[in-house]
Design a protein around this motif. Structure first.
Motif, short mmCIF file in Angstrom:
data_model
loop_
_atom_site.label_atom_id
_atom_site.label_comp_id
_atom_site.label_asym_id
_atom_site.label_seq_id
_atom_site.Cartn_x
_atom_site.Cartn_y
_atom_site.Cartn_z
N ASP A 1 0.73 -1.23 0.03
CA ASP A 1 -0.08 0.08 -0.06
C ASP A 1 0.84 1.37 -0.04
N ARG A 2 0.18 2.23 -0.15
CA ARG A 2 1.10 3.57 -0.44
C ARG A 2 2.01 3.96 1.01
N SER A 3 1.30 3.51 2.06
CA SER A 3 2.00 3.85 3.17
C SER A 3 3.45 3.36 3.42
N ILE B 1 10.13 1.23 -4.38
CA ILE B 1 9.73 2.70 -5.00
C ILE B 1 9.62 2.38 -6.75
N ARG B 2 10.90 1.48 -7.06
CA ARG B 2 10.56 1.06 -8.31
C ARG B 2 9.25 0.37 -9.07
N GLU B 3 8.64 -0.41 -8.24
CA GLU B 3 7.35 -1.04 -8.48
C GLU B 3 6.29 0.05 -8.56
N TRP B 4 6.11 0.98 -7.47
CA TRP B 4 5.36 1.96 -7.63
C TRP B 4 5.74 3.11 -8.72
N ALA B 5 6.59 3.12 -9.14
CA ALA B 5 6.83 4.00 -10.41
C ALA B 5 6.34 3.46 -11.44
#
Length: 77
Positions: free
Chosen positions: A24-26, A57-61
């Motif tokens: 999740d974003r948190s 961070i890479r996966e969220w990007a």
């Protein structure tokens, strides 16, 4: 007995495998803060934790690049 053994092995391996789910974003925000602290100076975070955070961070990007709507369903563009 011949069929039961492979089923038990497969069930054991499935139980031991780490669950794969989206963070999740948190978790993203925590990871960004940890990486920023590590860049500013020595920190208590291990290299393994930093590597995991960089991966998050890479996966969220990549996920954000494919997304055309925000978390509320409104168009981004």
């Amino acid at each position: 007995m011949v069929v039961i053994r492979p089923v038990l092995v497969a069930a054991t391996l499935a139980a031991l495998a780490p669950p794969t789910h989206a963070e999740d974003r948190s978790v993203l925000l925590i990871c960004k803060a940890m990486v920023e602290r590590a860049l500013k100076g020595p920190d208590a975070a291990s290299e393994a934790e930093l590597a995991r955070c960089r991966q998050v961070i890479r996966e969220w990007a990549l996920r954000d690049a494919r997304t055309t709507v925000d978390e509320e369903g409104k168009p981004l563009r």
